[in-house]
Enzyme design. Structure first.
Site, PDB file in Angstrom:
ATOM      1  CG  PHE A 198     -34.316-108.713   8.298  1.00 63.60           C
ATOM      2  CD1 PHE A 198     -35.409-108.011   8.786  1.00 63.60           C
ATOM      3  CD2 PHE A 198     -33.364-109.177   9.195  1.00 63.60           C
ATOM      4  CE1 PHE A 198     -35.530-107.765  10.151  1.00 63.60           C
ATOM      5  CE2 PHE A 198     -33.479-108.936  10.556  1.00 63.60           C
ATOM      6  CZ  PHE A 198     -34.567-108.224  11.040  1.00 63.60           C
ATOM      7  CD  GLU A 199     -39.165-109.603   2.581  1.00 62.64           C
ATOM      8  OE1 GLU A 199     -39.513-109.957   3.730  1.00 62.64           O
ATOM      9  OE2 GLU A 199     -39.953-109.435   1.666  1.00 62.64           O
ATOM     10  CB  VAL A 200     -33.219-106.221   2.618  1.00 62.78           C
ATOM     11  CG1 VAL A 200     -34.514-105.452   2.518  1.00 62.78           C
ATOM     12  CG2 VAL A 200     -32.800-106.419   4.068  1.00 62.78           C
TER      13      VAL A 200
END
Lengths: 307, 254, 307, 254
Positions: free
Chosen positions: D51-53
């Site tokens: 996940f890009e977070v």
């Protein structure tokens, strides 16, 4: 998932080849996997490129044993002792054989590994301008900043992609999910840049222990190819929360390695005559026990509950 | 040396005086880290110390350090992170001063810790830069610590690991270094500071028990007098107390 | 050291000027300091440049209130709701006034902040090739890789240096030394790049609590100019270990902001009529209590003892 | 829809089948994260979700997520880090596949989530790229999820947020993208895959209850048949059990 647990011997034999570009410890003076250094020497690996900003006396030991073909680093010596005698002998007299040096500074090496980690084509650095490091290592290219109208030279550093990065970690599960804390040096960049990662774990723990704190995971377990359970694998370097540094060991090495004969005797005593790291631990006995950190200064609790 | 303090203790205290309150300082090992501690306990209670292993500290470590990665330097650090983050601050101009040592320094403050004789005709291989080249290039002010001998303070180093004033004048700026340069060179005999248009190192402060003549005789170039030349003040009791509070085992006392 | 503790009102009044380039939350959907968003609106700040990869509905609210002059970001909307109605009105109809957009992707924005954090002159990126983002934002320049003989286009991204970065953190001491955990988004890069940092701390703790775990410190306290003690400052977004997300609040905002009148009524009810964040907490009452994380899933202990 | 599963459940299961065992996959929110969970519980127990977070996960989150930053996605994650680290893996070619959605996709798989009508003559402002442009440019294989309507599947998007095959043929490679491109477009009616020299999207698989004619009528270009065209297999009981184990509240069941 499949367990990646192997012996140190198997990890070094199975995952490291002659000529590999190797990171052996990346947190400068702490958590250097000397157990792997010693095993590489015992297995007689050759022509390794040793990549590290600083790895205390590890590089000097490998150079003296004839394992290193080149150094890609910023500093080679013995941090508390000073000069690296094997490094000097190799560079000044070609003993045991000549050595190539790819000169870096700590920052340009960190940046090169970062470029490798993040797939960057190159990385621009404002350090090294005016330094002869750009002369002795032409991989540091000075170019005009293409976004600036005014004269603005910058150094473009190429990405580094190690074949293998080896780390000592305080704890890992059998799948290569590991915790690491204290100063990080270039551990994250080296692990993410490397084609494969080998862990020497002080302790093997249940996956739930690692999963309880995903922020102490510095690089993801899927990069890890092998995990060896090897207490004090970082000996004689320190490891935060686990082991103090054995300064006397470094000083003794420094004194005895002043001449080639002294180094070879040291090597026989501390490396070649030891079957494995367990044998070294046994030889150290009480001396190792005294280095174990017994006090407690725990991190404040951090909650990850979702409800 | 004069009674009450050792040469190294004087060098530490002279170095501490170069740190201003509130500054962010790359401290490194040995004398500088002790100097940082003395500064914090005396005139610079808000100084911050950075270590290239990825550590920032307010309070100096409570126990003797052999390397900056040693456990006492991790315990109660202000920040444990990576080399990138800490040296990135340096490149971003967020570091006020940096300390480095060296084997050779020249009259413009350039330092060699790589190849005595240069990398093509190397006579002696030294360990290399470590972070010194970066600290010299990118901190706002460079503080060098050296032993004062003619073969160490030379007219021109054979290899520039860590840039000082390069060829003097605006040559540092022309090379692309946008700030920084030598602030002071602290030796066991004196303090040198750059002066004049070309920024050559001049004799700024003479340590107690030493003379200008003697210092010059131990310098490998024709060392000139700084117009504001002074005697290095003796360590004050407050400074000595601070030093003793840090160096409890008397490592620097001999 | 001097305490940096101030009220949120003082922090916003004293450290943020009209026209500032502002990061309001940098972990995408978590820990967005909405309390600062609301206070900026109450204080009528104008012409802010809002820098963030994604900051859930925070940017949309500021745009509708007339505080934003430009967006430097990758995504503006309402993560669980969808489109940002104020963003659309500003872009399509100039209501309440026209808005400039500096288009980024999450990665190119992270890289731009990293370049700001680490003082890089520019940063080369292999993303955005073929994307029209390089057309609508000419700050993304396509150039030939100067280290490659073969054709190898790369995008050079300029560094971003925000004037102020505001973060919600679970705990901080009064000197601005803070812990943060969970996913980090671009928190570290934004904090290191910013000229100054403001913290909204859920809890103010003794310095020893923070010092007990220097690895949970994401950026050093010397970057911090002000600390406001403001529980649930991230409401309605979530914060790891502290607060769940109030999905109903986001959905209600999404529905009511469909037209300008609805948005203005929402704004009056939830922001303008509230004197401060304490008033909002009081208005939420039990609804806020229910969002508080009460369970315990503690990180495995980590020892920092040195002996 | 046919009894036993919803259209969205079918899309999730069709998406899950696109994930291979051991792959590192950018999953994103909504359908893809559920698809990742189904894949893990069925044929791909060694897949890793990114996940890009700044999160990597083995096991999908135990509770419903409204955003990828929600507490259940943090709890027992495999890795919590920053956007740089996770998206850096993408740029380094270390991510096998990535899922994105979109408002508009064209016959070469280019996706618009920024400006309907283009940025110069914008008709509608959409939220923008987020991480989609990066995932499309740098994952080894792009999986797109769309609702199948003629105004969404268009001949040519007005603005390319996320590159697919660009103008077809080798234009993606010529633009400098060294790998990747559209693997599959999963809609509520069918699965499209690139075929032929120019890599135009062809009708590869028709979902149960739909016909080729109907799918083509809902496509904004002259959609051609893939030579290996098939019917999308019905969800198996094992797949449905996996889905129900993840979607305990039946969010996708309606």
């Amino acid at each position: 998932m499949r367990s990646k647990l192997v012996s140190l011997k198997e990890a070094v034999a199975g995952f490291i080849k002659d000529g590999d570009r190797l990171v052996i410890g990346a947190s400068l003076e702490a958590a250097i996997p000397f157990a792997a250094t010693f095993e590489l020497i015992r297995q007689g690996k050759r022509q390794l490129d040793l990549i590290a900003p600083i790895s205390d006396a590890s590089a000097d030991m490998l150079i003296g044993a004839g394992c290193a073909g080149s150094i890609t680093g910023a500093w080679v010596g013995n941090v508390s002792g000073g000069l690296g005698h094997n490094y000097r002998r190799a560079m000044e007299q070609g003993i045991p054989h000549p050595l190539k040096v790819n000169d870096f500074s700590n920052f340009s090496l960190a940046m090169a590994l970062m470029a490798g980690a993040y797939g960057m084509p190159f990385v621009p650095v404002r350090s090294l301008l005016g330094s002869d490091i750009t002369q002795s290592n032409p991989d540091h290219k000075i170019l005009q900043n293409p976004l600036s109208e005014a004269p603005d030279p910058v150094v473009l550093v190429k990405p580094l992609v190690p074949d293998v990065a080896i780390f000592s970690v305080p704890r890992s599960d059998v799948f290569g999910n590991a915790h690491f804390w204290g100063s990080l040096g270039v551990v994250q960049e080296a692990a993410l840049a490397a084609k494969s990662v080998i862990l020497l774990a002080d302790e093997i723990v249940e996956p739930a222990v690692i999963a309880s704190d995903p922020n102490r995971v510095i690089f993801p377990g899927f990069k890890v190819k092998a995990v060896a359970h090897e207490p004090a694998s970082q000996y004689p370097s320190p490891m935060t929360g686990c082991w103090k540094r054995d300064n006397a060991f470094f000083n003794d090495y420094h004194q005895r390695s002043r001449d080639r004969e002294g180094y070879l005797a040291w090597l026989e005593e501390w490396v070649l005559s030891q079957a494995d790291h367990a044998a070294l631990r046994a030889k150290l006995g009480k001396r190792l026990d005294e280095l174990r950190i017994k006090g407690t200064a725990l991190a404040a609790p951090a909650n990850f509950a979702s409800e | 040396m004069s009674s009450g303090y050792s040469t190294q203790e004087l060098m530490i205290i002279a170095s501490a005086r170069e740190i201003k309150d509130g500054e962010v300082v790359f401290v490194g090992m040995r004398l500088p880290i002790t100097a940082f501690g003395v500064a914090r306990l005396t005139h610079a209670p808000n100084a911050v110390g950075l270590f290239e292993v990825g550590i920032a500290r307010f309070e100096p470590a409570k126990d003797m350090l052999y390397t900056m990665s040693d456990p006492p330097n991790q315990l109660n650090a202000a920040w444990c992170t990576g080399t990138m983050q800490v040296m990135g601050l340096l490149q971003g101009g967020q570091v006020d001063a940096g300390f480095i040592g060296g084997a050779e320094i020249d009259r413009f403050g350039n330092i060699n810790t790589s190849y005595i004789g240069g990398h093509r005709q190397m006579k002696t291989k030294l360990p290399g830069s470590g972070g010194a080249a970066d600290i010299a290039a990118m901190s706002k002010r460079l503080l060098a610590i050296m032993n004062h001998e003619p073969h160490r303070l030379v007219r021109r180093v054979g290899y520039i690991t860590s840039p000082g004033g390069l060829d003097g004048g605006d040559s540092r700026r022309k090379a692309g270094l946008r700030w920084g340069g030598t602030g002071a060179v602290i030796t066991d005999r004196a303090i040198l500071k750059p002066h004049g248009e070309d920024g050559e190192l001049h004799l700024f402060s003479i340590h107690p028990g030493h003379t200008a003549d003697e210092v010059k005789k131990h310098t490998g170039w024709d060392l000139k007098d700084h117009p504001d030349q002074m005697q290095t003040p003796e360590p004050t009791p407050i400074e000595m107390d601070a030093l003793h509070a840090i160096d409890r085992d008397g490592f620097w006392r001999s």
